[in-house]
Write a protein that holds these residues in place. Structure first.
Motif, PDB file in Angstrom:
ATOM      1  N   LEU A   1      52.188 -22.908 -13.010  1.00  0.00           N
ATOM      2  CA  LEU A   1      52.284 -22.809 -14.521  1.00  0.00           C
ATOM      3  C   LEU A   1      52.190 -23.310 -15.371  1.00  0.00           C
ATOM      4  O   LEU A   1      52.113 -23.166 -16.444  1.00  0.00           O
ATOM      5  N   CYS A   2      51.127 -24.108 -14.890  1.00  0.00           N
ATOM      6  CA  CYS A   2      50.434 -25.116 -15.916  1.00  0.00           C
ATOM      7  C   CYS A   2      49.223 -23.568 -16.680  1.00  0.00           C
ATOM      8  O   CYS A   2      48.617 -22.975 -16.301  1.00  0.00           O
ATOM      9  N   LEU A   3      49.260 -24.303 -18.035  1.00  0.00           N
ATOM     10  CA  LEU A   3      48.250 -23.421 -18.866  1.00  0.00           C
ATOM     11  C   LEU A   3      46.978 -24.337 -18.445  1.00  0.00           C
ATOM     12  O   LEU A   3      46.061 -25.889 -18.032  1.00  0.00           O
TER      13      LEU A   3
ATOM     14  N   VAL B   1      55.674 -34.697 -22.149  1.00  0.00           N
ATOM     15  CA  VAL B   1      56.581 -35.498 -21.062  1.00  0.00           C
ATOM     16  C   VAL B   1      56.567 -34.456 -19.672  1.00  0.00           C
ATOM     17  O   VAL B   1      55.664 -34.998 -18.473  1.00  0.00           O
ATOM     18  N   GLY B   2      56.511 -33.654 -19.738  1.00  0.00           N
ATOM     19  CA  GLY B   2      56.629 -32.086 -18.853  1.00  0.00           C
ATOM     20  C   GLY B   2      55.339 -32.722 -18.032  1.00  0.00           C
ATOM     21  O   GLY B   2      55.594 -32.112 -16.695  1.00  0.00           O
ATOM     22  N   LYS B   3      54.132 -31.854 -18.567  1.00  0.00           N
ATOM     23  CA  LYS B   3      53.314 -31.385 -18.032  1.00  0.00           C
ATOM     24  C   LYS B   3      52.463 -32.940 -16.793  1.00  0.00           C
ATOM     25  O   LYS B   3      52.165 -32.960 -16.136  1.00  0.00           O
ATOM     26  N   ILE B   4      53.177 -34.110 -18.194  1.00  0.00           N
ATOM     27  CA  ILE B   4      52.051 -35.759 -17.041  1.00  0.00           C
ATOM     28  C   ILE B   4      53.068 -35.864 -16.084  1.00  0.00           C
ATOM     29  O   ILE B   4      53.131 -36.177 -14.987  1.00  0.00           O
ATOM     30  N   CYS B   5      54.482 -35.440 -16.381  1.00  0.00           N
ATOM     31  CA  CYS B   5      55.479 -35.829 -15.210  1.00  0.00           C
ATOM     32  C   CYS B   5      55.327 -35.147 -13.384  1.00  0.00           C
ATOM     33  O   CYS B   5      54.256 -35.478 -12.659  1.00  0.00           O
ATOM     34  N   LYS B   6      55.097 -33.961 -14.540  1.00  0.00           N
ATOM     35  CA  LYS B   6      54.152 -33.362 -13.292  1.00  0.00           C
ATOM     36  C   LYS B   6      52.890 -34.047 -12.118  1.00  0.00           C
ATOM     37  O   LYS B   6      53.038 -33.811 -10.849  1.00  0.00           O
ATOM     38  N   PHE B   7      52.111 -33.383 -13.018  1.00  0.00           N
ATOM     39  CA  PHE B   7      50.447 -34.367 -12.859  1.00  0.00           C
ATOM     40  C   PHE B   7      51.077 -35.726 -11.625  1.00  0.00           C
ATOM     41  O   PHE B   7      50.139 -36.067 -10.088  1.00  0.00           O
ATOM     42  N   LEU B   8      51.661 -36.432 -12.788  1.00  0.00           N
ATOM     43  CA  LEU B   8      52.014 -38.399 -12.185  1.00  0.00           C
ATOM     44  C   LEU B   8      52.569 -38.053 -10.403  1.00  0.00           C
ATOM     45  O   LEU B   8      51.683 -38.573  -9.296  1.00  0.00           O
TER      46      LEU B   8
ATOM     47  N   ALA C   1      46.402 -25.362  -7.666  1.00  0.00           N
ATOM     48  CA  ALA C   1      46.823 -24.620  -6.165  1.00  0.00           C
ATOM     49  C   ALA C   1      47.781 -24.799  -6.125  1.00  0.00           C
ATOM     50  O   ALA C   1      48.078 -23.563  -5.410  1.00  0.00           O
ATOM     51  N   ARG C   2      48.700 -26.261  -6.184  1.00  0.00           N
ATOM     52  CA  ARG C   2      50.109 -26.098  -4.880  1.00  0.00           C
ATOM     53  C   ARG C   2      51.346 -26.731  -6.470  1.00  0.00           C
ATOM     54  O   ARG C   2      51.586 -25.260  -5.829  1.00  0.00           O
ATOM     55  N   ASP C   3      50.580 -27.498  -7.569  1.00  0.00           N
ATOM     56  CA  ASP C   3      52.055 -27.579  -8.120  1.00  0.00           C
ATOM     57  C   ASP C   3      51.505 -27.059  -9.416  1.00  0.00           C
ATOM     58  O   ASP C   3      53.049 -27.274 -10.138  1.00  0.00           O
TER      59      ASP C   3
END
Length: 603
Positions: free
Chosen positions: A76-78, A113-120, A71-73
């Protein structure tokens, strides 16, 4: 990395198959174990099952974080990566201390890397962890447990995880895989043509010079003289009108109150009131023609007249009140004092009536307890009489059954003796007896003698008997552990209730002390009489309880019933006390409001 990458892929695939509204977690784990047992080694299978069971157990906590991330960040993720974020959240929250930070970094580096960095970055944000994540998790588990076991460890690992995120963000630029070399292709060569002569450089055209522009006149930045003159005239006319209005008001007030003008003291008071009510006009010695930053509020003539009339009405009203007091008019202080006494008396009567109702409720409660105890005593006596009758009937039936069995046993023995005597009279056979220790020799597989067969059967029966005894011992130990757990729970519940009772009693004493400051209703005769009756009923109930109590063994379920009844009674009295406090607080607020209103009217 491929090892953990494969394990995480298996966990994500199984999580995608799980449906919370249809599937049972235990059955689902058993199905996954049977399906993966043949394809994975024990180490991989253990890791996959541990992570999968943890994700299913803490599914509610993980969905809170992942839904907020989308909902926030993570707009754009699947949504196909939902299970991946759940697994990463579970490992970071529950397994980072057990796995170690190096192993956790290896697992993270094996994923995109991109998805994991954004979530962490979203999950390890201290603002998110210490605010809404802790609040949402506290709705499911206790706040102390959430803070101590989950939030604090995550905050301790937060600097290392931030450093890991910075390293991962620099990986794509530093570790770019080289492109594969292509095969050589034919490179064309240019034709060997005659080089043309260079063109002659033309002379540049002269740059035209522009005429110098005229400067902007200074009058553009200055205010016109006509506007300054109009402003001066407007200011002068306004001040003249204010002076005329002030003189007219003074003349009108002087004409309306000629008697007060003779009294110099009243005249001084009137002048002071007038000077306080009418705003002063300050004249500046030198006029300044510029626009200030903070412009004053401009009042038109109607506003000034309205405000002056309001002040004049206030002055006239005050002077009329002074005239009435001078002529001998009465004051409202005696009436307010009488009204205050009557309100205090009414409040005392209301408190006494409330106390009477409360004591009547307690008295009826004690009488109900006495009636219930009497009824229980009568039922117990009836049950004892009925049990005695049942015991007599059972003993009679047992006696009849034992006599019947004795007769049957005697008859059977007589028949057996007759059979034995008949066998003794028959001629015995002379020949070789059967050897039970000899193998028949039929050539069958696993052939054995009768004696060996009997011994094996006896050993099998002993083994079965031993297993049954072990199972019986386990069941008995489980029942004892369960009864001990229930007993500990009952003791804990009793301690909690005692603490709650003491807290409620302290609160009631404080509120009772506050209520006694307004008026103690306990000195009323009705209240004292009801208290005396209630104490008599309570003493009688306690005597009956001591008479009825006897040392006997009860089951944990029956031991919980009095505690539940006591809890209901405690809840009932707490609700009565709360309602009485709300009524007393409302009456106090009404009394304060009434006093404040009379005080304003008197002033």
């Amino acid at each position: 990395m491929t090892y953990y990458e494969k394990c995480i892929e298996i966990v994500i695939k199984q999580l995608d198959k799980f449906k919370p509204e249809k599937d049972n977690p235990e059955q689902f784990l058993e199905t996954v174990f049977t399906s993966l047992q043949q394809t994975l080694n024990p180490q991989k299978l253990g890791f996959v099952l541990e992570v999968l069971s943890g994700c299913l157990q803490y599914h509610k906590l993980l969905t809170i974080v992942v839904d907020a991330f989308y909902a926030r960040d993570g707009q754009l993720c699947l949504w196909s990566d939902y299970s991946l974020f759940e697994v990463i959240c579970y490992l970071a929250t529950f397994q980072i201390d057990e796995l170690g930070f190096q192993l956790f970094c290896s697992i993270i580096k094996s994923q995109p890397v991109g998805k994991i960095c954004k979530f962490l970055r979203f999950f390890f944000n201290p603002l998110n962890l210490c605010s809404w994540i802790r609040d949402e998790w506290s709705l499911i588990y206790e706040t102390a447990h959430v803070t101590e076991n989950w939030i604090d460890p995550l905050m301790r690992w937060q600097p290392e995880v931030q450093e890991l995120i910075k390293q991962l963000e620099g990986v794509p630029t530093d570790q770019i895989t080289p492109l594969k070399t292509k095969a050589k292709v034919t490179v064309p060569k240019e034709f060997n043509l005659t080089v043309p002569r260079p063109r002659a450089i033309t002379m540049p055209e002269p740059v035209p010079t522009m005429p110098k522009p005229r400067p902007v006149p200074q009058s553009t930045y200055q205010e016109p003289k006509e506007q300054k003159l109009l402003q001066m005239i407007k200011t002068y006319n306004r001040r003249t009108a204010e002076e005329l209005l002030l003189k007219a008001n003074m003349e009108e007030l002087r004409c309306a109150m000629p008697r007060l003008q003779r009294d110099p003291q009243v005249q001084d008071e009137k002048k002071q009131l007038w000077h306080q009510s009418v705003p002063r006009i300050h004249r500046t010695p030198n006029l300044t023609f510029y626009k200030p930053n903070n412009l004053p509020v401009k009042l038109n003539t109607a506003t000034i007249l309205r405000e002056g009339a309001l002040y004049q009405r206030q002055v006239e009203k005050e002077l009329q009140r002074v005239d009435k007091l001078v002529d001998g008019a009465g004051d409202f202080s005696e009436f307010l004092e009488w009204q205050k006494k009557m309100q205090a008396k009414d409040l005392e009567e209301q408190l006494a009536a409330g106390e009477c109702r409360r004591l009547q409720g307690k008295l009826s409660h004690e009488e109900a307890i006495l009636a219930r105890q009497n009824l229980m005593q009568e039922n117990k006596q009836k049950a004892d009489r009925q049990k005695e009758e049942e015991v007599i009937e059972e003993s009679r039936e047992l006696l009849q059954r034992s006599t019947k069995e004795a007769k049957e046993e005697q008859k059977r023995r007589c028949e057996l003796i007759a059979q034995l005597r008949a066998l003794e009279t028959q001629p015995t056979r002379k020949g070789k007896l059967v050897d039970l220790t000899q193998i028949p020799g039929y050539g069958l597989e696993g052939e054995m003698s009768v004696v060996e067969l009997r011994e094996r059967l006896a050993m099998l029966k002993e083994t079965q008997k031993r297993e049954q005894e072990e199972k019986r011992d386990q069941i008995i130990q489980g029942k004892r552990a369960k009864s001990q757990m229930i007993q500990n729970t009952v003791e804990q519940i009793s301690l909690c209730r005692a603490a709650m009772g003491r807290t409620a009693a302290l609160r009631w004493e404080e509120k009772k002390a506050q209520a006694t400051s307004l008026g103690t209703p306990c000195q009323d005769e009705r209240v004292l009489e009801l208290k005396r009756k209630m104490e008599e009923r309570a003493a009688e109930r306690r005597r009956q309880t001591r008479r009825q109590t006897a040392p006997q063994l009860v089951s944990p379920a029956r031991a919980l019933r009095p505690n539940l009844r006591a809890q209901e009674e405690m809840q009932h009295w707490l609700e009565l006390d709360q309602s009485r406090e709300r009524r007393l607080r409302a009456m106090q607020e009404a009394g304060r409001t009434c006093h404040a209103t009379h005080h304003l009217e008197a002033s």
